[in-house]
Write a protein that holds these residues in place. Structure first.
Motif, short mmCIF file in Angstrom:
data_model
loop_
_atom_site.label_atom_id
_atom_site.label_comp_id
_atom_site.label_asym_id
_atom_site.label_seq_id
_atom_site.Cartn_x
_atom_site.Cartn_y
_atom_site.Cartn_z
N ALA A 344 0.84 -1.20 0.00
CA ALA A 344 0.00 0.00 0.00
C ALA A 344 0.87 1.24 0.00
O ALA A 344 2.05 1.21 0.36
CB ALA A 344 -0.93 0.01 1.22
N ILE A 474 -2.80 -1.75 4.16
CA ILE A 474 -3.86 -0.74 4.18
C ILE A 474 -4.29 -0.44 5.61
O ILE A 474 -4.42 0.72 6.02
CB ILE A 474 -5.06 -1.20 3.33
CG1 ILE A 474 -4.71 -1.22 1.84
CG2 ILE A 474 -6.26 -0.29 3.57
CD1 ILE A 474 -5.79 -1.84 0.97
N ASN A 484 -5.67 9.06 1.73
CA ASN A 484 -5.67 8.51 0.37
C ASN A 484 -4.89 7.19 0.32
O ASN A 484 -4.01 6.99 -0.53
CB ASN A 484 -5.08 9.51 -0.62
CG ASN A 484 -5.36 9.11 -2.07
OD1 ASN A 484 -6.30 8.37 -2.36
ND2 ASN A 484 -4.52 9.58 -2.98
N GLN A 486 -3.97 3.65 -0.59
CA GLN A 486 -4.24 2.84 -1.77
C GLN A 486 -3.48 1.51 -1.69
O GLN A 486 -2.25 1.52 -1.56
CB GLN A 486 -3.82 3.57 -3.06
CG GLN A 486 -4.50 4.91 -3.28
CD GLN A 486 -5.96 4.74 -3.66
OE1 GLN A 486 -6.34 3.77 -4.30
NE2 GLN A 486 -6.79 5.71 -3.27
N TYR A 488 -2.15 -2.01 -3.48
CA TYR A 488 -1.75 -2.37 -4.85
C TYR A 488 -1.17 -3.78 -4.88
O TYR A 488 -0.66 -4.29 -3.87
CB TYR A 488 -0.72 -1.37 -5.40
CG TYR A 488 0.64 -1.48 -4.72
CD1 TYR A 488 1.64 -2.31 -5.23
CD2 TYR A 488 0.91 -0.77 -3.55
CE1 TYR A 488 2.86 -2.43 -4.60
CE2 TYR A 488 2.12 -0.88 -2.91
CZ TYR A 488 3.10 -1.71 -3.45
OH TYR A 488 4.31 -1.83 -2.81
#
Length: 568
Positions: A344, A474, A484, A486, A488
């Motif tokens: 993340a 996360i 924000n 994110q 991945y």
């Protein structure tokens, strides 16, 4: 010094990277006249580091390769390639191809020093948990050694190469012999405090343990402290990080016992049917194209994991029709890498009046915190992962060497702006027997040698672990109050972490392994395999420190056996 084919050496070391340099040093310091063979060109410390002091504006394409140049280093489905500043230390894959039954990213360095010039320098010990894992959960075969067997050798290597870090007292990440730790920046300290407050399952954040000098070490002529330039993969003129070129090879040279011969492709180990020992190696000179033979009583195979497996597969004889040491049929099987680039990133509010000094060539580390006990057990996968990451006012992934290939210019320039933070998981890959490398049946390289063919994939255990790697990252960032956030998952395949291992695994018995507890081929005791090929499992930590440790241990064992006349 030029090597003479007719000379009988005490030892031959194949390869000059992380393992080969250590084998050369230990054998030479034990008095053995040692020939060190490298398939690539000569690289001299400092003299042959052409980009070591260049700034971005000194590079024609500001650090990027042209599209045509990128094609030399990766195929269309790859997500990385070397940069303009370090491509000279990586193999041109068009000139040195390989086959892929399933995709495998094989990043190589054919030159003196090998990937010791470009490695990520993260240096972590395997734990007792790692050496017992195969036996405990039934995946793979049992390691014939335990942590206590190798702990003193870890200490020897750490004290010599110089590893900075912080002692933590964790069972899953043993402490070592550390130089002063590098410093976390303000955002990383904030995350560290948040994790301590938010979680009660033992997870924590520390500075990475890297082989960059933050203090003095003994016996290291010509090396000085890390200058925080973060240009390690170009070669360091200060010797601020450990490499064969700055450290072990010069030590071997100082003994007067080493003969170094570059441009020498070893493709076969010679076996004597009468003595049941290896007598030398067959070599192709890359410049003259001569085919030569060199003789020795002890051979150390340190060509890099997959290359060493390839040499053993090509070393056929009446005794070994399927490759040297392949009585079990397991030569080439159990290939592993780490799966990574799942995690993340986040934006960090505030701290706009804070910055940091230099370009720290190291990031933070979150040790494994899953499947350690009943409290941390995960139902969908076994083993575990750790996180590497960094926070900066720019591109956080610059703290992680394995992620730094192929970045766009706009991502690679550090610009003061908002703080960002990220982490990527490094997960253990199980030692599956059907993950393997073989010799191509019909494809050869320009030297007439068979190509290696990779058939390696991640399976359900790795895929389930990756989901957790994303979700936990996360959760950590959200609980820290970052914005924000994110997750991945780049879905990079095997080889991408550049930690390939296995193929000539260590075990108790010749019936299911290739080498014994001292890294000797079971049936050919004067041949030692000490690069990543011997690995029986992969843990989730970077493996180079373990390669060096086992190499030092094996080389001293070989020297003792040699002096007792066991290899005569």
């Amino acid at each position: 010094m030029e090597a003479k084919p007719q000379i009988q050496y005490d030892a031959i070391v194949v390869g000059t990277g992380i393992s080969g340099g250590w084998a050369a040093k230990e054998l030479c310091e034990n008095g053995l006249k040692t020939l060190v063979l490298e398939r690539g060109r000569m690289v001299k410390h400092i003299e042959d580091y052409p980009t070591m002091n260049k700034d971005p504006w000194d590079l024609k394409f500001r650090g990027q390769l042209s599209r045509a140049e990128k094609e030399k280093y990766h195929t269309k489905d790859r997500k990385w390639s070397p940069g303009e500043d370090n491509a000279h230390f990586f193999v041109n894959a068009l000139d040195h191809p390989y086959e892929e039954t399933r995709p495998f990213a094989w990043l190589r360095g054919y030159h003196v020093g090998g990937r010791s010039l470009t490695w990520g320098r993260q240096s972590y010990r395997f734990s007792a948990i790692d050496f017992e894992a195969n036996k405990t959960d039934g995946h793979g075969i049992d390691w014939p050694v335990r942590y206590e067997d190798v702990a003193p050798w870890y200490s020897k290597v750490e004290e010599y190469i110089g590893v900075n870090g912080q002692k933590l007292g964790l069972k899953q990440l043993p402490d070592g012999e550390f130089l002063p730790p590098m410093e976390l920046n303000c955002v990383e300290k904030d995350l560290q405090a948040s994790m301590n407050a938010q979680f009660n399952d033992g997870r924590l954040l520390t500075i990475g343990r890297s082989a960059n000098l933050t203090g003095a070490v003994q016996g290291q002529e010509g090396r000085t402290l890390c200058q925080y330039r973060n240009r390690c993969s170009r070669g360091c003129p200060f010797g601020g990080y450990f490499s064969s070129n700055s450290s072990t090879l010069p030590a071997a040279e100082r003994t007067g016992n080493m003969t170094l011969r570059p441009n020498s492709i070893v493709h076969q180990i010679i076996y004597d049917e009468k003595t049941k020992k290896a007598t030398g190696v067959r070599v192709i000179d890359t410049e003259s194209h001569e085919r030569l033979e060199f003789k020795a009583k002890v051979i150390f195979l340190c060509a890099s994991a997959m290359a060493s497996v390839g040499i053993l597969l090509q070393s056929k004889s009446k005794r070994f029709p399927n490759g040297m040491g392949n009585d079990s049929g397991f030569l080439g099987k159990g290939v592993m890498d780490h799966h990574f680039q799942a995690g993340a990133s986040a934006e960090v509010p505030g701290y706009l009046n804070k910055y940091y000094k230099g370009r720290r060539p190291n990031g933070y580390y979150i040790p494994r915190f899953v499947n350690l006990d009943t409290k941390t057990e995960r139902k969908t996968y076994v083993r575990g992962f750790g996180y590497q990451g960094g926070a900066s006012r720019g591109n956080w992934s610059m703290a992680i060497a394995e992620t730094m290939y192929g970045k766009d210019l706009k991502e690679s320039i550090l610009k003061p702006g908002a703080w960002r933070i990220g982490m990527t998981g490094f997960g253990e890959v199980l030692p599956y027997d059907d993950n393997r490398v073989t010799l191509s049946r019909d494809k050869q390289d320009k030297w007439g040698l068979p190509l290696l063919d990779f058939d390696v994939r991640y399976k359900e255990n790795e895929m389930n672990m990756r989901k957790d790697m994303v979700n936990e990252a996360i959760d950590i960032f959200k609980k820290a109050g970052f914005e924000n956030v994110q997750g991945y998952d780049t879905r990079n395949g095997p080889g991408s972490a550049i930690h390939e291992m296995g193929g000539a695994r260590m075990g108790h018995y010749a019936k299911n392994s290739v080498v014994n507890r001292h890294n000797q081929i079971h049936a050919v005791p004067n041949v030692y395999v000490t690069d990543g090929a011997f690995m029986t499992s992969s843990s989730c930590v970077n493996p180079s420190l373990t390669y060096m440790t086992f190499t030092a241990r094996a080389a001293n064992h070989a020297a003792e056996q040699f002096k007792k006349g066991r290899f005569s």
